[in-house]
Design a protein around this motif. Structure first.
Motif, PDB file in Angstrom:
ATOM      1  N   TRP A 193     -78.034  31.788  17.363  1.00 36.63           N
ATOM      2  CA  TRP A 193     -77.126  32.931  17.461  1.00 36.63           C
ATOM      3  C   TRP A 193     -77.731  34.052  18.314  1.00 36.63           C
ATOM      4  CZ3 TRP A 193     -72.308  32.071  16.061  1.00 36.63           C
ATOM      5  CH2 TRP A 193     -72.047  31.102  15.108  1.00 36.63           C
ATOM      6  N   GLY A 194     -79.043  34.228  18.218  1.00 35.47           N
ATOM      7  CA  GLY A 194     -79.700  35.253  19.030  1.00 35.47           C
ATOM      8  C   GLY A 194     -79.597  34.951  20.512  1.00 35.47           C
ATOM      9  N   SER A 195     -79.768  33.692  20.881  1.00 32.65           N
ATOM     10  CA  SER A 195     -79.671  33.306  22.292  1.00 32.65           C
ATOM     11  C   SER A 195     -78.257  33.537  22.819  1.00 32.65           C
ATOM     12  CB  SER A 195     -80.055  31.837  22.469  1.00 32.65           C
ATOM     13  OG  SER A 195     -81.406  31.626  22.120  1.00 32.65           O
ATOM     14  N   ILE A 196     -77.257  33.201  21.996  1.00 29.62           N
ATOM     15  CA  ILE A 196     -75.866  33.432  22.405  1.00 29.62           C
ATOM     16  C   ILE A 196     -75.639  34.924  22.675  1.00 29.62           C
ATOM     17  CG2 ILE A 196     -73.464  33.407  21.599  1.00 29.62           C
ATOM     18  CD1 ILE A 196     -74.144  30.827  20.070  1.00 29.62           C
ATOM     19  N   GLY A 197     -76.104  35.767  21.748  1.00 30.19           N
ATOM     20  CA  GLY A 197     -75.923  37.207  21.900  1.00 30.19           C
ATOM     21  C   GLY A 197     -76.655  37.767  23.103  1.00 30.19           C
ATOM     22  N   LEU A 198     -77.902  37.325  23.313  1.00 32.56           N
ATOM     23  CA  LEU A 198     -78.699  37.843  24.424  1.00 32.56           C
ATOM     24  C   LEU A 198     -78.131  37.407  25.773  1.00 32.56           C
ATOM     25  CD1 LEU A 198     -82.267  37.275  22.931  1.00 32.56           C
ATOM     26  CD2 LEU A 198     -81.157  39.484  23.336  1.00 32.56           C
ATOM     27  N   ILE A 199     -77.643  36.168  25.855  1.00 32.39           N
ATOM     28  CA  ILE A 199     -77.045  35.689  27.112  1.00 32.39           C
ATOM     29  C   ILE A 199     -75.771  36.469  27.422  1.00 32.39           C
ATOM     30  CG2 ILE A 199     -75.893  33.723  28.198  1.00 32.39           C
ATOM     31  CD1 ILE A 199     -77.904  31.911  26.698  1.00 32.39           C
ATOM     32  N   LEU A 200     -74.931  36.673  26.400  1.00 28.21           N
ATOM     33  CA  LEU A 200     -73.707  37.455  26.603  1.00 28.21           C
ATOM     34  C   LEU A 200     -74.040  38.879  27.051  1.00 28.21           C
ATOM     35  CD1 LEU A 200     -71.547  36.325  23.540  1.00 28.21           C
ATOM     36  CD2 LEU A 200     -71.173  35.754  25.943  1.00 28.21           C
ATOM     37  N   ALA A 201     -75.063  39.475  26.427  1.00 29.27           N
ATOM     38  CA  ALA A 201     -75.465  40.834  26.791  1.00 29.27           C
ATOM     39  C   ALA A 201     -75.907  40.898  28.250  1.00 29.27           C
ATOM     40  CB  ALA A 201     -76.591  41.309  25.876  1.00 29.27           C
ATOM     41  N   ALA A 202     -76.678  39.906  28.684  1.00 31.73           N
ATOM     42  CA  ALA A 202     -77.150  39.881  30.071  1.00 31.73           C
ATOM     43  C   ALA A 202     -75.986  39.753  31.051  1.00 31.73           C
ATOM     44  CB  ALA A 202     -78.131  38.729  30.269  1.00 31.73           C
ATOM     45  N   LEU A 203     -74.939  39.032  30.655  1.00 34.72           N
ATOM     46  CA  LEU A 203     -73.777  38.857  31.533  1.00 34.72           C
ATOM     47  C   LEU A 203     -72.910  40.109  31.620  1.00 34.72           C
ATOM     48  CD1 LEU A 203     -72.674  35.254  30.451  1.00 34.72           C
ATOM     49  CD2 LEU A 203     -73.893  35.911  32.538  1.00 34.72           C
ATOM     50  N   LEU A 204     -73.077  41.024  30.657  1.00 39.73           N
ATOM     51  CA  LEU A 204     -72.236  42.217  30.603  1.00 39.73           C
ATOM     52  C   LEU A 204     -72.887  43.446  31.258  1.00 39.73           C
ATOM     53  CD1 LEU A 204     -70.939  41.911  26.917  1.00 39.73           C
ATOM     54  CD2 LEU A 204     -69.671  41.409  29.007  1.00 39.73           C
ATOM     55  N   PHE A 205     -73.970  43.238  31.988  1.00 47.11           N
ATOM     56  CA  PHE A 205     -74.729  44.382  32.509  1.00 47.11           C
ATOM     57  C   PHE A 205     -73.886  45.284  33.400  1.00 47.11           C
ATOM     58  CE2 PHE A 205     -75.264  41.455  36.073  1.00 47.11           C
ATOM     59  CZ  PHE A 205     -75.254  42.300  37.171  1.00 47.11           C
ATOM     60  N   SER A 206     -73.013  44.697  34.233  1.00 46.15           N
ATOM     61  CA  SER A 206     -72.221  45.514  35.158  1.00 46.15           C
ATOM     62  C   SER A 206     -71.215  46.385  34.403  1.00 46.15           C
ATOM     63  CB  SER A 206     -71.490  44.626  36.171  1.00 46.15           C
ATOM     64  OG  SER A 206     -70.632  43.718  35.512  1.00 46.15           O
ATOM     65  N   TRP A 207     -70.656  45.861  33.320  1.00 49.09           N
ATOM     66  CA  TRP A 207     -69.742  46.662  32.497  1.00 49.09           C
ATOM     67  C   TRP A 207     -70.471  47.847  31.877  1.00 49.09           C
ATOM     68  CZ3 TRP A 207     -66.180  42.847  29.291  1.00 49.09           C
ATOM     69  CH2 TRP A 207     -65.408  42.106  30.189  1.00 49.09           C
ATOM     70  N   PHE A 275     -85.628  43.730  30.088  1.00 46.55           N
ATOM     71  CA  PHE A 275     -86.889  44.407  29.788  1.00 46.55           C
ATOM     72  C   PHE A 275     -86.910  44.878  28.344  1.00 46.55           C
ATOM     73  CE2 PHE A 275     -89.789  48.018  29.555  1.00 46.55           C
ATOM     74  CZ  PHE A 275     -90.926  47.485  30.145  1.00 46.55           C
ATOM     75  N   SER A 276     -85.796  45.411  27.855  1.00 48.05           N
ATOM     76  CA  SER A 276     -85.719  45.856  26.464  1.00 48.05           C
ATOM     77  C   SER A 276     -85.913  44.684  25.510  1.00 48.05           C
ATOM     78  CB  SER A 276     -84.369  46.532  26.197  1.00 48.05           C
ATOM     79  OG  SER A 276     -84.244  47.727  26.930  1.00 48.05           O
ATOM     80  N   ALA A 277     -85.378  43.523  25.862  1.00 47.49           N
ATOM     81  CA  ALA A 277     -85.565  42.339  25.021  1.00 47.49           C
ATOM     82  C   ALA A 277     -87.045  41.981  24.901  1.00 47.49           C
ATOM     83  CB  ALA A 277     -84.769  41.163  25.589  1.00 47.49           C
ATOM     84  N   LEU A 278     -87.746  41.991  26.022  1.00 48.02           N
ATOM     85  CA  LEU A 278     -89.182  41.672  26.018  1.00 48.02           C
ATOM     86  C   LEU A 278     -89.982  42.731  25.258  1.00 48.02           C
ATOM     87  CD1 LEU A 278     -89.589  40.534  29.745  1.00 48.02           C
ATOM     88  CD2 LEU A 278     -89.765  39.058  27.725  1.00 48.02           C
ATOM     89  N   ALA A 279     -89.679  44.006  25.527  1.00 50.86           N
ATOM     90  CA  ALA A 279     -90.411  45.098  24.880  1.00 50.86           C
ATOM     91  C   ALA A 279     -90.133  45.127  23.374  1.00 50.86           C
ATOM     92  CB  ALA A 279     -90.034  46.435  25.514  1.00 50.86           C
ATOM     93  N   GLY A 280     -88.898  44.863  22.979  1.00 51.87           N
ATOM     94  CA  GLY A 280     -88.562  44.824  21.556  1.00 51.87           C
ATOM     95  C   GLY A 280     -89.265  43.684  20.839  1.00 51.87           C
ATOM     96  N   ALA A 281     -89.317  42.529  21.494  1.00 49.62           N
ATOM     97  CA  ALA A 281     -90.043  41.393  20.919  1.00 49.62           C
ATOM     98  C   ALA A 281     -91.515  41.744  20.725  1.00 49.62           C
ATOM     99  CB  ALA A 281     -89.897  40.179  21.833  1.00 49.62           C
TER     100      ALA A 281
END
Length: 321
Positions: A193-207, A275-281
């Motif tokens: 579920w985390g991968s699904i959320g993170l991939i969707l978030a990355a795709l929404l960057f322009s929005w 970057f936030s994903a890496l820093a948060g991890a």
């Protein structure tokens, strides 16, 4: 080499170092060379124990930190509020309240608990939006309403624990953010579920980049602002919900990391989200590793360490304006 490249490089290197240190420190110790050799050869009895006890905990901490950080980035874009965080405004508490009900009353639905917890987080998010909206989003109102919603769901959770005192140990165990005794089933849940959320978030960057502008400007660029907010908020709630279900309620990660990340890589969400994903991890894994080693054999929950760090940080941001 520019600042952004070095920021990514240093965070990745630090994450690798802390991952190895977390694996080799504790009641069962291994030297780093011994550990790397065992990984390569696969013939160490200590490594077998570490794989079952520490690897799930490390993976859960990494994904929980990434999910909470990116959730904070998305919420701050949606609410146009630098103080928005899933833990502060009650989304994690809403998801957590539903989570303990599922774990204690309907354990057979455990694998689907992220979706059900998502409903609790979505309800909290809806309440924050609807109660703080008055001809626009007021940053101060969002925080005040969020704190009230957080208190409400926390109270409901405590009431549930009190009423069902005979299962209190189970409930407390499901809500701890100590990350102890995590299993490969937990890893499967948060990775999926985390991968699904993170991939969707990355795709929404322009929005996200457009949403930080005024609503009128976004509409002039052809964006359906309300629908876009709902979609991005849904992804943010999903990330907060899966983290809460597996790792418990951990506040301030989504507040602390996005602010630091913006200073290092800028406000373009194309770079800010990964970057936030890496820093948060890195942050949650470091907090968990320190928590279980500082006063071993006792442990300090990662949420406690984050509260010690995050509380003063929130006060600093409020005083700063």
């Amino acid at each position: 080499m520019n600042k952004k490249f070095w920021s990514f490089f240093i965070v990745i290197v630090l994450l690798c170092i802390v991952t190895v240190m977390s694996a080799v420190t504790g009641s069962i110790r291994m030297g780093i060379i011994e550990f790397l050799s065992a990984i390569w050869n696969g013939d160490s009895e200590k490594l077998v124990v570490i794989k079952d006890l520490r690897f799930p905990r490390i993976i859960v901490a990494i994904f929980a930190g990434a999910a909470l950080s990116v959730s904070g980035v998305l919420l701050q874009a949606v609410m146009r509020n630098p103080l928005a965080d899933a833990g502060v405004i009650g989304i994690s508490s809403g998801a957590g309240f539903v989570s303990i009900i599922i774990v204690t009353m309907f354990p057979s639905l455990f694998f689907w608990s992220p979706i059900l917890a998502f409903a609790g987080g979505a309800l909290a998010c809806f309440l924050v939006f609807s109660l703080s909206w008055k001809s626009g989003l007021s940053p101060l109102k969002i925080i005040l309403v969020g704190i009230a919603i957080n208190a409400m769901f926390t109270g409901l959770r405590d009431a549930f624990v009190t009423i069902c005192s005979y299962i209190q140990v189970t409930v407390e165990g499901s809500m701890t953010s100590n990350l102890t005794m995590k299993t490969w089933n937990d890893v499967e849940l948060i990775v999926l579920w985390g991968s699904i959320g993170l991939i969707l978030a990355a795709l929404l960057f322009s929005w996200c980049n457009v949403l930080v502008l005024q609503d009128k400007t976004a509409k002039n660029l052809g964006m359906r602002v309300t629908q876009t907010r709902v979609v991005i908020a849904a992804v943010a709630v999903l990330l907060a919900a899966i983290s809460t279900v597996v790792a418990g309620v951990i506040s301030f990660v989504g507040l602390l990391i996005p602010h630091i990340s913006r200073r290092l890589v800028g406000s373009d969400h194309k770079l800010l989200i990964p970057f936030s994903a890496l820093a948060g991890a890195l942050l949650i894994l470091t907090a968990d590793t320190l928590g279980r080693t500082l006063i071993a054999p006792q442990e300090i929950p990662a949420s406690t360490i984050m509260a010690i760090i995050g509380g003063p940080f929130l006060i600093f941001l409020l005083r700063k304006g």
